[in-house]
Design a protein around this motif. Structure first.
Motif, PDB file in Angstrom:
ATOM      1  N   LEU A  95      41.404  48.792  45.080  1.00  0.00           N
ATOM      2  CA  LEU A  95      41.363  49.273  46.465  1.00  0.00           C
ATOM      3  C   LEU A  95      41.618  50.772  46.558  1.00  0.00           C
ATOM      4  CD1 LEU A  95      41.276  48.371  49.521  1.00  0.00           C
ATOM      5  CD2 LEU A  95      43.774  48.191  49.354  1.00  0.00           C
ATOM      6  N   GLN A  96      42.593  51.258  45.821  1.00  0.00           N
ATOM      7  CA  GLN A  96      42.955  52.674  45.905  1.00  0.00           C
ATOM      8  C   GLN A  96      41.797  53.566  45.493  1.00  0.00           C
ATOM      9  OE1 GLN A  96      46.496  53.736  43.760  1.00  0.00           O
ATOM     10  NE2 GLN A  96      46.537  55.827  44.540  1.00  0.00           N
ATOM     11  N   GLN A  97      41.030  53.149  44.484  1.00  0.00           N
ATOM     12  CA  GLN A  97      39.918  53.969  44.018  1.00  0.00           C
ATOM     13  C   GLN A  97      38.807  54.042  45.065  1.00  0.00           C
ATOM     14  OE1 GLN A  97      39.245  53.657  39.857  1.00  0.00           O
ATOM     15  NE2 GLN A  97      37.068  54.124  40.010  1.00  0.00           N
ATOM     16  N   VAL A  98      38.583  52.945  45.785  1.00  0.00           N
ATOM     17  CA  VAL A  98      37.632  52.981  46.894  1.00  0.00           C
ATOM     18  C   VAL A  98      38.110  53.972  47.945  1.00  0.00           C
ATOM     19  CG1 VAL A  98      36.535  51.655  48.737  1.00  0.00           C
ATOM     20  CG2 VAL A  98      36.941  50.581  46.513  1.00  0.00           C
TER      21      VAL A  98
ATOM     22  N   TYR B  65      30.989  49.902  44.204  1.00  0.00           N
ATOM     23  CA  TYR B  65      30.380  48.651  43.761  1.00  0.00           C
ATOM     24  C   TYR B  65      31.406  47.522  43.904  1.00  0.00           C
ATOM     25  CZ  TYR B  65      25.697  49.877  42.272  1.00  0.00           C
ATOM     26  OH  TYR B  65      24.365  50.231  42.280  1.00  0.00           O
ATOM     27  N   PHE B  66      31.256  46.760  44.972  1.00  0.00           N
ATOM     28  CA  PHE B  66      32.238  45.732  45.285  1.00  0.00           C
ATOM     29  C   PHE B  66      32.022  44.447  44.489  1.00  0.00           C
ATOM     30  CE2 PHE B  66      33.605  47.264  49.810  1.00  0.00           C
ATOM     31  CZ  PHE B  66      34.030  48.460  49.254  1.00  0.00           C
ATOM     32  N   ASP B  67      31.018  44.414  43.617  1.00  0.00           N
ATOM     33  CA  ASP B  67      30.891  43.286  42.697  1.00  0.00           C
ATOM     34  C   ASP B  67      31.755  43.508  41.448  1.00  0.00           C
ATOM     35  OD1 ASP B  67      29.059  45.410  42.380  1.00  0.00           O
ATOM     36  OD2 ASP B  67      27.804  44.237  41.035  1.00  0.00           O
ATOM     37  N   TYR B  68      32.450  44.631  41.363  1.00  0.00           N
ATOM     38  CA  TYR B  68      33.389  44.880  40.269  1.00  0.00           C
ATOM     39  C   TYR B  68      34.724  44.184  40.570  1.00  0.00           C
ATOM     40  CZ  TYR B  68      30.345  48.721  38.587  1.00  0.00           C
ATOM     41  OH  TYR B  68      29.316  49.475  38.104  1.00  0.00           O
ATOM     42  N   TYR B  69      35.529  44.041  39.536  1.00  0.00           N
ATOM     43  CA  TYR B  69      36.853  43.422  39.692  1.00  0.00           C
ATOM     44  C   TYR B  69      37.754  44.286  40.574  1.00  0.00           C
ATOM     45  CZ  TYR B  69      35.895  40.070  35.905  1.00  0.00           C
ATOM     46  OH  TYR B  69      35.374  39.059  35.138  1.00  0.00           O
ATOM     47  N   GLN B  70      38.542  43.616  41.419  1.00  0.00           N
ATOM     48  CA  GLN B  70      39.548  44.322  42.217  1.00  0.00           C
ATOM     49  C   GLN B  70      40.875  44.447  41.476  1.00  0.00           C
ATOM     50  OE1 GLN B  70      39.573  44.221  46.468  1.00  0.00           O
ATOM     51  NE2 GLN B  70      38.531  42.263  46.530  1.00  0.00           N
ATOM     52  N   ALA B  71      41.094  43.572  40.515  1.00  0.00           N
ATOM     53  CA  ALA B  71      42.267  43.613  39.644  1.00  0.00           C
ATOM     54  C   ALA B  71      41.743  43.506  38.207  1.00  0.00           C
ATOM     55  CB  ALA B  71      43.223  42.472  39.980  1.00  0.00           C
TER      56      ALA B  71
ATOM     57  N   ALA C 280      34.514  41.361  48.838  1.00  0.00           N
ATOM     58  CA  ALA C 280      34.381  42.397  49.872  1.00  0.00           C
ATOM     59  C   ALA C 280      35.706  42.789  50.516  1.00  0.00           C
ATOM     60  CB  ALA C 280      33.410  41.927  50.956  1.00  0.00           C
ATOM     61  N   PHE C 281      36.610  41.828  50.695  1.00  0.00           N
ATOM     62  CA  PHE C 281      37.863  42.068  51.396  1.00  0.00           C
ATOM     63  C   PHE C 281      38.999  42.180  50.387  1.00  0.00           C
ATOM     64  CE2 PHE C 281      35.066  40.030  54.370  1.00  0.00           C
ATOM     65  CZ  PHE C 281      35.367  40.547  55.607  1.00  0.00           C
ATOM     66  N   PRO C 282      39.931  43.119  50.565  1.00  0.00           N
ATOM     67  CA  PRO C 282      40.066  44.075  51.669  1.00  0.00           C
ATOM     68  C   PRO C 282      39.390  45.423  51.431  1.00  0.00           C
ATOM     69  CG  PRO C 282      42.005  44.200  50.303  1.00  0.00           C
ATOM     70  CD  PRO C 282      41.109  43.164  49.665  1.00  0.00           C
ATOM     71  N   ARG C 283      38.548  45.516  50.368  1.00  0.00           N
ATOM     72  CA  ARG C 283      37.944  46.823  50.081  1.00  0.00           C
ATOM     73  C   ARG C 283      37.077  47.321  51.230  1.00  0.00           C
ATOM     74  NH1 ARG C 283      36.326  45.913  43.689  1.00  0.00           N
ATOM     75  NH2 ARG C 283      35.350  44.039  44.590  1.00  0.00           N
ATOM     76  N   ILE C 284      36.549  46.401  52.046  1.00  0.00           N
ATOM     77  CA  ILE C 284      35.733  46.816  53.193  1.00  0.00           C
ATOM     78  C   ILE C 284      36.547  47.690  54.148  1.00  0.00           C
ATOM     79  CG2 ILE C 284      36.237  44.759  54.592  1.00  0.00           C
ATOM     80  CD1 ILE C 284      33.307  44.820  55.503  1.00  0.00           C
ATOM     81  N   ALA C 285      37.851  47.456  54.221  1.00  0.00           N
ATOM     82  CA  ALA C 285      38.711  48.274  55.088  1.00  0.00           C
ATOM     83  C   ALA C 285      38.817  49.700  54.548  1.00  0.00           C
ATOM     84  CB  ALA C 285      40.094  47.637  55.206  1.00  0.00           C
TER      85      ALA C 285
END
Length: 538
Positions: free
Chosen positions: A438-441, A411-417, A481-486
């Motif tokens: 990112l690591q969890q993705v 779920y990329f609408d969640y916080y990345q930090a 979305a970025f950089p989790r899309i990677a």
């Protein structure tokens, strides 16, 4: 300009998703304005796209693509179909020598993905007259057939040009399914000619919660929708990049906008029934009534949707459908008695099975969120598992195809930090409360260990979801979305045995340079301090 050897080495390493096999070579290929891009007619479109991309990214203009035997006498790029190759579907071989770059595959999609890898090998500056591409041979193919992203145009409208830009970056990462959420309680976004009030009424709400106050109001009317011509434009643009667009018309729940437009579609036999397009996020009670008039409406809707979208699957949503209105409706109670349905879950199952028959009559397959399992899953339905993996595991064990997109990892609408860290930058950095670094993705494996090898064949692939309650513009969409899309790309494409987060981060450095060159508004890469706890799974 002369390239330093370490720069070449860095570019060899900066490929995401990680290819199946790489052998480095000797020397470099010099890409200049004199370079010819040649192909046979079967992949002429892929050659034209490569030529255009090289011109845009490198500020050089390779000679117009063509099939020309004389081109073999000078450095050139060659795209070829090789039906006899042992590579799987969508696989490719990219062979780079000092005199030729050759991309071969058994299908056009594979050739296209080979060109995307080539683009990642380009320098990430624009101050050169020629580009030096390091020699190597890459043999590559995807792990999963379904490599997707979901975008939500219902809560906040996404302009067509921005969708096209997002499709370009999906292609850059070898993703091939765009799931397009086109209707919800807060807005109906697709023109349906037989039912014009869906957009005349359903596309507009009275106000929107501002950032930082999800129960508040900005007191500003909001709305927009896509014409059928615009829909066709997006579908065509995606297809040229080997991306399938999967439309979602969410039902029987999340239907406040539709029932506001046509109240008879809902449970209109209830007292004080007054549906309206919703101004706030969350789950709302307005469901479609399981009547013959409604199923005629559903048939009409999907007739027009199927004419616009050639996708094998059509997404009917099926999530978060409250049963309260059905349980209070005399009309639904009578249906339950007549059909032997014991509760609201079985009413939902009855609804889903009727929709499945409608789609089957149009030569399409039904896919929905894992709630469509409630009351019994339709015989041929496929499932997107978002509430964890349980629905996906059970569906695969029963022989149903599954796309994994659990909120814990996708779920990329969640916080990345951490939320406090993000909100300290301003209310506009608000996201859904949960934390997905990112690591969890990257660590996610779409094939649960509980599945047997045979059951695992029903895992079509993986998808990340980008809900837009807190995404009001394209810059915020990029930020989420970025950089989790990677990381998603590597989960979806690369062999599970080759995954290595430290190595991924090294390669990501080069990909981040591509983002920076394109002025992508990239989100943070959160690295917890040693004393930090592992992020909790939601």
């Amino acid at each position: 300009m002369t390239m330093k050897p370490q720069a070449c080495e860095q570019r060899v390493a900066s490929i995401i998703p990680r290819p199946v096999h790489i052998v480095t070579g000797q020397g470099v290929f010099h890409l200049t304005a004199e370079t010819i891009v040649r192909s046979n007619s079967a992949v002429s479109k892929e050659a034209r796209w490569l030529q255009s991309d090289l011109s845009a990214r490198c500020r050089v203009a390779p000679t117009r693509s063509r099939e020309d035997s004389a081109a073999n006498q000078r450095p050139h790029i060659s795209l070829e179909l090789a039906p006899e190759t042992p590579l799987p579907a969508a696989g490719y071989c990219l062979d780079i020598t000092p005199t030729v770059i050759k991309i071969t595959a058994k299908d056009a999609a594979g050739v296209f993905y080979g060109t995307r890898t080539l683009l990642q090998l380009l320098p990430t500056t624009t101050d050169f007259e020629s580009a030096e591409i390091p020699a190597m041979t890459i043999t590559d193919h995807p792990r999963f057939a379904w490599r997707g992203m979901m975008i939500d145009s219902a809560r906040h409208f996404i302009e067509v040009d921005h969708i096209k830009s997002f499709l370009d970056w999906m292609a850059f990462h070898k993703l091939n399914n765009l799931h397009w959420h086109l209707s919800d309680d807060q807005g109906w976004r697709i023109e349906i000619k037989k039912y014009p009030k869906l957009t005349e009424v359903g596309a507009y709400r009275e106000s929107t919660p501002p950032y930082g106050d999800r129960k508040g109001s900005d007191h500003t009317r909001y709305g927009a929708f896509y014409t059928q011509q615009q829909i066709q434009e997006v579908v065509r643009y995606a297809a040229e990049r080997h991306i399938t667009v999967l439309p979602e018309i969410d039902m029987p729940g999340h239907m406040a906008a539709a029932t506001a437009a046509y109240p008879y579609l809902g449970n209109s036999d209830l007292p004080d029934y007054a549906p309206k397009v919703q101004n706030h996020w969350g789950i709302h009670p307005y469901t479609l009534a399981p009547t013959e008039a409604v199923f005629e409406f559903v048939d009409d809707i999907f007739t027009e949707v199927c004419a616009l979208f050639p996708s094998t699957y059509i997404h009917m949503g099926g999530d978060e459908a409250p049963k309260t209105q059905w349980e209070a409706s005399p009309r639904v109670q009578a249906l339950m008695q007549a059909k032997g349905l014991k509760d609201g879950h079985e009413v939902q199952s009855y609804f889903v099975k009727r929709v499945e028959k409608i789609l089957a009559s149009k030569g399409r397959k039904l896919i929905g969120w894992d709630e469509i399992r409630e009351g019994g899953l339709s015989p041929q339905a496929s499932v997107m598992s978002w509430r964890g993996e349980a629905g996906g595991i059970a569906s695969a064990q029963e022989g149903h195809d599954v796309v994994m997109c659990p909120q814990s990892h996708m779920y990329f609408d969640y916080y990345q930090a951490p939320a406090a860290q993000e909100l300290a930058k301003g209310a506009e950095f608000q996201a859904f409360e949960n934390f997905l670094p990112l690591q969890q993705v990257y660590q996610y494996d779409p094939v649960p260990a509980q599945l047997s090898p045979q059951e695992a064949t029903h895992i079509l692939g993986v998808q990340a979801n980008l809900w837009s309650e807190f995404i009001k513009d394209f810059k915020k969409m990029q930020y989420q979305a970025f950089p989790r899309i990677a990381a998603l790309a590597e989960v979806a494409w690369s062999p599970a045995a080759d995954k290595d987060y430290a190595n991924f981060l090294e390669r990501l450095e080069g990909i981040l340079a591509h983002y920076q060159l394109a002025q992508i508004n990239c989100g943070p890469i959160y690295t917890p301090a040693p004393q930090d706890e592992t992020p909790a799974k939601s």
